[in-house]
Design an enzyme around this catalytic site. Structure first.
Site, PDB file in Angstrom:
ATOM      1  N   ASP A  12      -0.124   0.044   2.010  1.00  0.00           N
ATOM      2  CA  ASP A  12      -1.014   0.548   0.956  1.00  0.00           C
ATOM      3  C   ASP A  12      -0.602   1.929   0.474  1.00  0.00           C
ATOM      4  O   ASP A  12      -1.430   2.736   0.060  1.00  0.00           O
ATOM      5  CB  ASP A  12      -2.477   0.593   1.440  1.00  0.00           C
ATOM      6  CG  ASP A  12      -2.915  -0.734   2.038  1.00  0.00           C
ATOM      7  OD1 ASP A  12      -2.643  -1.763   1.413  1.00  0.00           O
ATOM      8  OD2 ASP A  12      -3.506  -0.726   3.128  1.00  0.00           O
ATOM      9  N   GLN A 224       3.524  -4.317   3.296  1.00  0.00           N
ATOM     10  CA  GLN A 224       3.009  -3.562   4.453  1.00  0.00           C
ATOM     11  C   GLN A 224       3.797  -2.248   4.613  1.00  0.00           C
ATOM     12  O   GLN A 224       4.288  -1.728   3.621  1.00  0.00           O
ATOM     13  CB  GLN A 224       3.051  -4.403   5.736  1.00  0.00           C
ATOM     14  CG  GLN A 224       2.066  -5.568   5.732  1.00  0.00           C
ATOM     15  CD  GLN A 224       2.622  -6.837   5.141  1.00  0.00           C
ATOM     16  OE1 GLN A 224       3.757  -7.189   5.347  1.00  0.00           O
ATOM     17  NE2 GLN A 224       1.815  -7.557   4.397  1.00  0.00           N
TER      18      GLN A 224
HETATM   19  P1  GDP Z   1       0.860  -1.070  -2.038  1.00  0.00           P
HETATM   20  O1  GDP Z   1       0.485  -2.319  -1.333  1.00  0.00           O
HETATM   21  O2  GDP Z   1       1.701  -0.143  -1.208  1.00  0.00           O
HETATM   22  O3  GDP Z   1       1.427  -1.317  -3.394  1.00  0.00           O
HETATM   23  O4  GDP Z   1      -0.462  -0.262  -2.259  1.00  0.00           O
HETATM   24  P2  GDP Z   1      -1.847  -0.771  -2.904  1.00  0.00           P
HETATM   25  O5  GDP Z   1      -1.602  -1.481  -4.170  1.00  0.00           O
HETATM   26  O6  GDP Z   1      -2.683  -1.441  -1.880  1.00  0.00           O
HETATM   27  O7  GDP Z   1      -2.556   0.609  -3.144  1.00  0.00           O
HETATM   28  C1  GDP Z   1      -2.149   1.439  -4.083  1.00  0.00           C
HETATM   29  C2  GDP Z   1      -3.319   1.677  -5.017  1.00  0.00           C
HETATM   30  O8  GDP Z   1      -3.235   2.988  -5.439  1.00  0.00           O
HETATM   31  C3  GDP Z   1      -3.262   0.825  -6.259  1.00  0.00           C
HETATM   32  O9  GDP Z   1      -4.566   0.553  -6.701  1.00  0.00           O
HETATM   33  C4  GDP Z   1      -2.530   1.700  -7.253  1.00  0.00           C
HETATM   34  O10 GDP Z   1      -2.860   1.440  -8.603  1.00  0.00           O
HETATM   35  C5  GDP Z   1      -3.023   3.051  -6.845  1.00  0.00           C
HETATM   36  N1  GDP Z   1      -2.076   4.133  -7.027  1.00  0.00           N
HETATM   37  C6  GDP Z   1      -0.723   4.112  -6.910  1.00  0.00           C
HETATM   38  N2  GDP Z   1      -0.226   5.356  -7.090  1.00  0.00           N
HETATM   39  C7  GDP Z   1      -1.290   6.164  -7.319  1.00  0.00           C
HETATM   40  C8  GDP Z   1      -1.441   7.556  -7.550  1.00  0.00           C
HETATM   41  O11 GDP Z   1      -0.487   8.316  -7.582  1.00  0.00           O
HETATM   42  N3  GDP Z   1      -2.708   8.031  -7.700  1.00  0.00           N
HETATM   43  C9  GDP Z   1      -3.817   7.233  -7.646  1.00  0.00           C
HETATM   44  N4  GDP Z   1      -5.010   7.778  -7.783  1.00  0.00           N
HETATM   45  N5  GDP Z   1      -3.714   5.903  -7.437  1.00  0.00           N
HETATM   46  C10 GDP Z   1      -2.469   5.393  -7.275  1.00  0.00           C
END
Ligand code: GDP
Length: 425
Positions: A12, A224
């Site tokens: 995440d 993950q």
């Molecule tokens: P992943 O599985 O590693 O891709 O992570 P997730 O999708 O579970 O979580 C990332 C969340 O954070 C998503 O809802 C993205 O849109 C959001 N996100 C990604 N980068 C940023 C950021 O720089 N700032 C904020 N506020 N949200 C972000």
């Protein structure tokens, strides 16, 4: 040019956004492990796309997207995800699935549910998507589990299901005292989706190797994170595959020396879903602030994530485990309102200082994080697009991450939009 995007914490981290940005210039994006237990959210022009299986590159029309042989595919989820994307105007013509990828079957989900129920409070906290049992069967090899290409042949699929159920029903009936599954019911659940998705099967290994030889731009997308890796993670609270950068080799057929760069995605603070040690966890108001501002609720399960401060020991160890060549710091904006920000710079264990994560679980349970306080910036980073626009304390925070890991930061993300990104160098 082959780039691996890997999560540097417990998942995440925002890998989906970073992969989506890199996919812009890529010919091929490849998922190398995991299954529908991943949950990437990519925001395009204010519209959110939640992807569980399909690589984030699918939102770019010129990019081929491959699910590598190291992934496990639930045909029902894949079918739903394809339909969902098509309904929103995104063709999945560029999707490919390695024919050797193993298939998550209904009995895997049933077995996982029964096992987790039996473990009660001592459970691993899995997503109940059948991923663990599917990888268990892969390692067990006999009876031969269903692989993606088997979905093209109804007769063969029935035979494989029947052989699996002979073994699975012994467990379901005798260990869990539950009614057995029949071949026909399992077949009927899977076949309609199988018919729809089996046409995506290709020789994934060959596709990757030909792309390497043709010097195409390839992005390998991990799901993950490093500390959920079956071997390198905080065992046993880990996933059943290999999220670390080396997993890209196992899961797709690229050799380690053909990988040019490893971008480790590191969230500006730390989160974890499910059980297991989280040294910098804050169970009070500060943790709740991070959870709310960062919207730290699972994409796949909706579960609140455990939240805490940046752990420099975790980041440093992850950088080594992955051979990271640069770091993408994400969600820096989530820290906008804080006056000071604790950063864990080392662990103390029985009076001794450690600067890497101990690999023995009992030792990891005993570590006490040692913090330094960094000044906050207390202003919004929403509109920041260049390094020079970052307030000095935010620059210092990013530089501290580079110091602690010994790896340069190449990307900073200050919001979920594609444009809310700073590239360095
Ligand atoms: P992943 O599985 O590693 O891709 O992570 P997730 O999708 O579970 O979580 C990332 C969340 O954070 C998503 O809802 C993205 O849109 C959001 N996100 C990604 N980068 C940023 C950021 O720089 N700032 C904020 N506020 N949200 C972000």
């Amino acid at each position: 040019m082959a780039t691996v995007v890997v999560g540097g914490q417990w998942g995440d981290e925002g890998k989906g956004k970073i992969t989506d940005i890199l996919a812009e210039g890529a010919d091929l994006v490849v998922r190398y492990q995991g299954g529908a237990n991943a949950g990437h959210t990519v925001v395009v022009a204010g519209e959110a796309f939640k992807l569980h299986l399909i690589p984030s590159g699918i939102l770019h029309p010129n990019c081929i997207c491959l699910m590598g042989g190291g992934t496990v595919i639930d045909p029902l989820v894949l079918h739903d995800e394809i339909e969902g994307l098509q309904a929103r105007g995104y063709s999945c013509d560029n999707l490919r699935v390695s024919h050797t990828a193993h298939v998550v079957m209904p009995y895997h989900k049933r077995l996982e549910e029964l096992a987790e129920q039996a473990r009660g409070r001592g459970g691993i906290g899995t997503t109940l998507r059948g991923i663990g049992p599917a990888y268990t069967d892969k390692a067990q090899r006999m009876p031969r589990p269903v692989r993606f290409r088997d979905l093209t042949d109804a007769g063969r699929l029935r035979e494989l299901i029947a052989a699996q159920l002979q073994q699975k029903n012994v467990i379901i009936q005798h260990q869990y005292d539950q009614p057995p599954l029949t071949t026909e019911e399992v077949f009927d659940q899977v076949w309609p989706a199988a018919e729809q998705v089996s046409g995506y099967a290709v020789d994934g290994c060959r596709l990757v190797q030909e792309s390497v030889r043709a010097e195409k731009r390839i992005v390998f997308e991990g799901a993950q994170g490093t500390f959920l890796d079956l071997d390198c993670g905080t065992y046993p609270f880990v996933t059943s595959s290999h999220p670390v950068a080396g997993g890209a080799c196992l899961g797709t057929g690229i050799g380690p020396t053909a990988i040019d760069e490893v971008i480790m995605v590191c969230k500006a603070y730390t989160t974890r879903v499910g059980a297991g040690v989280l040294p910098t966890e804050d169970e009070g108001d500060a943790g709740q602030l991070l959870r709310d501002r960062g919207n730290e609720y699972g994409t796949t399960t909706g579960r609140p994530r455990r939240c805490g401060w940046l752990d420099g020991v975790v980041a440093r160890t992850a950088a080594m485990l992955n051979g990271a060549t640069s770091i993408a710091v994400t969600k820096l904006d989530v820290l906008d309102s804080l006056a000071t920000i604790p950063v864990c710079i080392g662990y103390e264990i029985d009076g001794v200082m450690l600067d890497t994560v101990p690999s023995w679980p009992d030792d990891f349970e005993k570590v006490k994080p040692v913090y330094e306080e960094m000044p906050g910036w207390q202003q919004s980073l929403d509109e920041v697009r260049q390094w020079s626009q970052l307030p000095a304390p935010a620059q210092a925070y990013v530089e501290r991450i580079a110091d602690l890991t010994g790896v340069p930061v190449s990307i900073i993300s200050v919001g979920h939009g594609r444009e809310q990104t700073v590239f360095i160098g």
